[in-house]
Design a protein around this motif. Structure first.
Motif, PDB file in Angstrom:
ATOM      1  N   TYR A  36     -54.116 -47.762 -86.660  1.00  0.00           N
ATOM      2  CA  TYR A  36     -55.741 -48.212 -86.794  1.00  0.00           C
ATOM      3  C   TYR A  36     -56.413 -47.701 -88.116  1.00  0.00           C
ATOM      4  CZ  TYR A  36     -55.433 -49.170 -81.835  1.00  0.00           C
ATOM      5  OH  TYR A  36     -55.063 -49.407 -80.557  1.00  0.00           O
ATOM      6  N   GLN A  89     -51.395 -44.597 -82.437  1.00  0.00           N
ATOM      7  CA  GLN A  89     -51.732 -44.409 -81.147  1.00  0.00           C
ATOM      8  C   GLN A  89     -50.663 -44.937 -80.286  1.00  0.00           C
ATOM      9  OE1 GLN A  89     -53.273 -47.823 -79.452  1.00  0.00           O
ATOM     10  NE2 GLN A  89     -52.510 -47.019 -77.409  1.00  0.00           N
ATOM     11  N   ARG A  91     -48.721 -45.985 -76.233  1.00  0.00           N
ATOM     12  CA  ARG A  91     -49.221 -46.543 -74.897  1.00  0.00           C
ATOM     13  C   ARG A  91     -48.043 -46.477 -73.933  1.00  0.00           C
ATOM     14  NH1 ARG A  91     -47.712 -51.558 -73.160  1.00  0.00           N
ATOM     15  NH2 ARG A  91     -46.941 -52.878 -74.858  1.00  0.00           N
ATOM     16  N   TRP A  94     -49.700 -43.048 -70.710  1.00  0.00           N
ATOM     17  CA  TRP A  94     -51.406 -43.149 -71.039  1.00  0.00           C
ATOM     18  C   TRP A  94     -51.588 -43.423 -72.374  1.00  0.00           C
ATOM     19  CZ3 TRP A  94     -55.320 -44.047 -69.026  1.00  0.00           C
ATOM     20  CH2 TRP A  94     -56.652 -43.637 -69.224  1.00  0.00           C
ATOM     21  N   PHE A  95     -52.755 -43.107 -72.994  1.00  0.00           N
ATOM     22  CA  PHE A  95     -53.008 -43.558 -74.485  1.00  0.00           C
ATOM     23  C   PHE A  95     -53.392 -42.322 -75.241  1.00  0.00           C
ATOM     24  CE2 PHE A  95     -52.858 -48.027 -73.057  1.00  0.00           C
ATOM     25  CZ  PHE A  95     -53.431 -47.968 -71.917  1.00  0.00           C
ATOM     26  N   PHE A  97     -54.017 -40.740 -79.469  1.00  0.00           N
ATOM     27  CA  PHE A  97     -54.104 -40.831 -80.855  1.00  0.00           C
ATOM     28  C   PHE A  97     -53.540 -39.692 -81.503  1.00  0.00           C
ATOM     29  CE2 PHE A  97     -56.700 -44.713 -80.894  1.00  0.00           C
ATOM     30  CZ  PHE A  97     -57.181 -44.739 -79.609  1.00  0.00           C
TER      31      PHE A  97
ATOM     32  N   CYS B  47     -59.238 -41.574 -75.551  1.00  0.00           N
ATOM     33  CA  CYS B  47     -59.345 -42.719 -74.409  1.00  0.00           C
ATOM     34  C   CYS B  47     -59.745 -41.977 -73.096  1.00  0.00           C
ATOM     35  CB  CYS B  47     -57.979 -43.377 -74.018  1.00  0.00           C
ATOM     36  SG  CYS B  47     -58.237 -44.855 -73.011  1.00  0.00           S
ATOM     37  N   GLY B  49     -60.956 -43.752 -70.305  1.00  0.00           N
ATOM     38  CA  GLY B  49     -60.278 -44.531 -69.297  1.00  0.00           C
ATOM     39  C   GLY B  49     -60.185 -46.368 -69.509  1.00  0.00           C
ATOM     40  N   ARG B  50     -59.273 -46.788 -68.641  1.00  0.00           N
ATOM     41  CA  ARG B  50     -58.974 -48.196 -68.811  1.00  0.00           C
ATOM     42  C   ARG B  50     -59.364 -48.993 -67.447  1.00  0.00           C
ATOM     43  NH1 ARG B  50     -53.916 -51.721 -70.389  1.00  0.00           N
ATOM     44  NH2 ARG B  50     -53.205 -51.186 -68.322  1.00  0.00           N
ATOM     45  N   ASN B  58     -57.459 -46.409 -64.441  1.00  0.00           N
ATOM     46  CA  ASN B  58     -56.871 -45.280 -64.952  1.00  0.00           C
ATOM     47  C   ASN B  58     -57.754 -44.595 -65.767  1.00  0.00           C
ATOM     48  OD1 ASN B  58     -54.530 -47.984 -65.417  1.00  0.00           O
ATOM     49  ND2 ASN B  58     -54.109 -46.107 -64.227  1.00  0.00           N
ATOM     50  N   ASN B 100     -52.924 -54.499 -74.169  1.00  0.00           N
ATOM     51  CA  ASN B 100     -51.970 -53.467 -74.437  1.00  0.00           C
ATOM     52  C   ASN B 100     -52.343 -52.720 -75.684  1.00  0.00           C
ATOM     53  OD1 ASN B 100     -49.728 -54.444 -72.857  1.00  0.00           O
ATOM     54  ND2 ASN B 100     -49.426 -56.206 -74.279  1.00  0.00           N
ATOM     55  N   TRP B 101     -53.174 -53.256 -76.448  1.00  0.00           N
ATOM     56  CA  TRP B 101     -53.870 -52.323 -77.596  1.00  0.00           C
ATOM     57  C   TRP B 101     -55.277 -52.450 -77.627  1.00  0.00           C
ATOM     58  CZ3 TRP B 101     -49.947 -49.277 -78.711  1.00  0.00           C
ATOM     59  CH2 TRP B 101     -48.711 -49.823 -78.653  1.00  0.00           C
ATOM     60  N   PHE B 102     -55.516 -51.292 -78.203  1.00  0.00           N
ATOM     61  CA  PHE B 102     -57.444 -51.382 -78.311  1.00  0.00           C
ATOM     62  C   PHE B 102     -57.899 -52.274 -79.243  1.00  0.00           C
ATOM     63  CE2 PHE B 102     -57.361 -48.462 -75.126  1.00  0.00           C
ATOM     64  CZ  PHE B 102     -56.633 -47.216 -75.348  1.00  0.00           C
ATOM     65  N   ASP B 103     -58.515 -53.531 -78.916  1.00  0.00           N
ATOM     66  CA  ASP B 103     -58.884 -54.417 -79.819  1.00  0.00           C
ATOM     67  C   ASP B 103     -59.726 -55.542 -78.879  1.00  0.00           C
ATOM     68  OD1 ASP B 103     -57.752 -57.354 -81.543  1.00  0.00           O
ATOM     69  OD2 ASP B 103     -59.262 -55.767 -82.401  1.00  0.00           O
ATOM     70  N   TRP B 105     -63.347 -53.774 -80.901  1.00  0.00           N
ATOM     71  CA  TRP B 105     -64.131 -52.529 -80.657  1.00  0.00           C
ATOM     72  C   TRP B 105     -65.673 -52.985 -80.758  1.00  0.00           C
ATOM     73  CZ3 TRP B 105     -62.089 -47.287 -80.794  1.00  0.00           C
ATOM     74  CH2 TRP B 105     -60.554 -47.058 -80.970  1.00  0.00           C
TER      75      TRP B 105
END
Lengths: 106, 115
Positions: A36, A89, A91, A94-95, A97, B47, B49-50, B58, B100-103, B105
């Motif tokens: 990112y 990052q 995955r 968990w996740f 960075f 992060c 949670g999701r 989670n 799957n990814w953060f997008d 935002w």
């Protein structure tokens, strides 16, 4: 928890130069790694996912490589707008960075 | 184009509950996963949670005892509650698409914990 270590913490380069940023995982994350870009006052933006796939709209000068524990983000020829902080990052578990690499103008 | 917008109080007292809502436009909240990510000033990203609308949730193990996330399909929103906050919870909070990814935002909202 999988820890991601980014190096260097700060990278000073000039426009037109090539930038190489590193991300190392404390255990294998396979190819489940993303990069990112974050500019001051802005949200992060997804550049690369699954280690080497550019996200939609990302210029071809950005490329990612690696698998397992060692990953690299390469910017082939720096543009003025590329100076920012970059985060990796994972995955796989968990996740989490990395701590970031600040790319600054030399 | 999917857009996310955070809303909620910018100031929360210690020991109280931080509550934020994210309004999603351009996509139904039923068709994706959603996350909250926070960033203390000058620091990295965490992060929280999701969640998805089917009940899949989670939480970050380090925050699990204090966090609740939910989805409101009628308003196309998802929310965060963080109880018993301290100064360490002061951060910019982002709502994010998280398949799957953060997008994409949201722009982020600063929440300060102070009396």
């Amino acid at each position: 928890e999988i820890v991601l270590t980014q190096s260097p913490a700060t990278l000073s380069l000039s426009p037109g130069e090539r930038a190489t940023l590193s991300c190392r995982a404390s255990q294998s994350v396979s190819s489940y790694l993303a990069w990112y870009q974050q500019k001051p006052g802005q949200a992060p933006r997804l550049l690369i996912h699954d280690a080497s796939n550019r996200a939609t709209g990302i210029p071809a000068r950005f490329s990612g490589s690696g698998s397992g524990t060692d990953f690299t983000l390469t910017i082939s020829s720096l543009e003025p707008e590329d100076f920012a902080v970059y985060y990796c990052q994972q995955r796989s578990n968990w996740f989490t960075f990395g701590g970031g690499t600040k790319l600054e103008i030399k | 184009q999917v857009q996310l917008q955070e809303s909620g109080p910018g100031l929360v007292k210690p020991s109280e509950t931080l509550s934020l809502t994210c309004t999603v436009s351009g996509r139904s909240v039923t068709t994706y996963y959603w996350s909250w990510i926070r960033q203390p000033a000058g620091k990295g990203l965490e992060c929280i949670g999701r969640i998805n609308s089917s009940g899949g949730i989670n939480y970050n193990p380090s925050l699990k005892s204090r966090v609740t996330m939910s989805v409101d399909t009628s308003k196309n929103q998802f929310s965060l509650n963080l109880i018993s906050v301290t100064a360490a919870d002061t951060a910019v909070y982002y709502c994010v698409g998280a398949y799957n990814w953060f997008d994409p935002w949201g722009q982020g909202t600063l929440v300060t914990v102070s009396s």
